[in-house]
Design an enzyme around this catalytic site. Structure first.
Site, PDB file in Angstrom:
ATOM      1  N   TYR A  63     -61.773 -17.800 -47.310  1.00 24.48           N
ATOM      2  CA  TYR A  63     -62.886 -17.064 -47.502  1.00 24.48           C
ATOM      3  C   TYR A  63     -64.413 -17.363 -47.423  1.00 24.48           C
ATOM      4  O   TYR A  63     -65.061 -19.054 -48.112  1.00 24.48           O
ATOM      5  CB  TYR A  63     -62.991 -16.160 -48.794  1.00 24.48           C
ATOM      6  CG  TYR A  63     -61.598 -15.813 -49.488  1.00 24.48           C
ATOM      7  CD1 TYR A  63     -61.006 -15.158 -48.744  1.00 24.48           C
ATOM      8  CD2 TYR A  63     -61.881 -15.511 -51.147  1.00 24.48           C
ATOM      9  CE1 TYR A  63     -60.628 -14.484 -49.061  1.00 24.48           C
ATOM     10  CE2 TYR A  63     -60.799 -14.992 -51.227  1.00 24.48           C
ATOM     11  CZ  TYR A  63     -59.629 -14.423 -50.326  1.00 24.48           C
ATOM     12  OH  TYR A  63     -57.888 -14.636 -51.226  1.00 24.48           O
ATOM     13  N   PRO A 209     -56.535  -4.203 -55.926  1.00 25.55           N
ATOM     14  CA  PRO A 209     -56.058  -3.012 -57.686  1.00 25.55           C
ATOM     15  C   PRO A 209     -57.030  -2.019 -57.808  1.00 25.55           C
ATOM     16  O   PRO A 209     -56.272  -1.280 -57.899  1.00 25.55           O
ATOM     17  CB  PRO A 209     -56.446  -4.361 -58.546  1.00 25.55           C
ATOM     18  CG  PRO A 209     -58.080  -4.519 -58.189  1.00 25.55           C
ATOM     19  CD  PRO A 209     -57.801  -5.182 -56.587  1.00 25.55           C
TER      20      PRO A 209
END
Length: 268
Positions: A63, A209
């Protein structure tokens, strides 16, 4: 669905609250590349998450690359004894929005040493093989993580973005304490794996999610009547699905963060 529990013990020893925080977008620039536009704001959001009960923070060396781990080290410095930081190695970020797997044991040693240094830790609580390298048997990759665990550099071994077959191969080689895949009301490709892990009391970290659609009109109307947002509905569904599921919704907004946290108080 299980009776909702607010915590889960990873590997039977590390207790975490079941609303985690994913940092991929909050701690990087466009294309998951470089620093975010507002580093101070990213640090503030992470600290607000911790102050409101989050004690599981997820990142990866890819990242940025590296910017996320550096920001997390700074953000969590006042809370070192309160927070479980999970990171990943085995994927190389070589340009914006592009990543490639590297599961060679030699590279993984370089990766773990780099993460330890950036996170300013002697041991990483949860360390994932980020991606399965098609050129390296998964048994060799997780075998390297097992060696790092023996050396005290890793507490819990995890694997990410895997199939059931890959999990089973890895599990035969080493003790896998946690798995991370995409999972939501909308995306249930890995539901069989979630169920299998639940039976073995192994943590499942659900990335991506939030389900943006596929909810029935009736459910959306009920949510609206109860003043529940789609994000809260999505997270509550995951929390109620199985007690080994730990969603890691990420956001750069304190408002959305606090809204997401409220999902822990919603009973479907």
């Amino acid at each position: 669905m299980d009776k909702l529990k607010s915590t889960f013990e990873i590997g039977g020893t590390t207790k975490v609250n079941r609303m985690g925080f994913g940092t991929m977008r909050a701690t990087t620039g466009n294309g998951i590349w470089g620093y975010p536009k507002d580093k101070a704001s990213a640090i503030k959001v992470i600290r607000t998450a911790i102050e409101n009960g989050v004690n599981f923070i997820d990142t990866a060396d890819s990242y940025g690359p590296y910017t996320s781990e550096l920001i997390i080290a700074e953000a969590t410095e006042p809370f070192k004894d309160e927070v479980v930081v999970a990171t990943k190695g085995g994927a190389i970020k070589y340009k914006p929005s592009a990543i490639m797997a590297n599961g060679h044991p030699y590279y993984l040693r370089t990766a773990i040493e780099g993460s330890l240094k950036r996170l300013e830790k002697e041991q990483i609580e949860v360390y994932f093989l980020h991606r399965v390298d098609p050129n390296i048997p998964i048994e060799e990759s997780v075998g390297a993580l097992a060696q790092f665990q023996k050396e005290g550099k890793i507490k819990h071994i995890g694997i990410s973005n895997v199939t059931i077959e890959q999990f089973e191969k890895a599990q035969k080689a080493v003790k896998i304490d946690v798995v991370q895949n995409a999972f939501s009301f909308q995306d249930r490709r890995h539901q069989d794996l979630v169920e299998k892990l639940a039976k073995q009391n192994i943590a499942f970290i659900a990335h991506t999610p939030i389900a943006v659609n596929n909810w029935s009109k009736e459910i959306l109307e009920q949510a609206n009547n109860q003043q529940i947002s789609v994000n809260q509905l999505s997270l509550s569904w995951l929390l109620n699905f199985r007690n080994n599921v730990i969603p890691i919704a990420g956001t750069s907004s304190e408002k959305h963060l606090l809204e997401n946290m409220e999902a822990l108080n919603i009973q479907l």
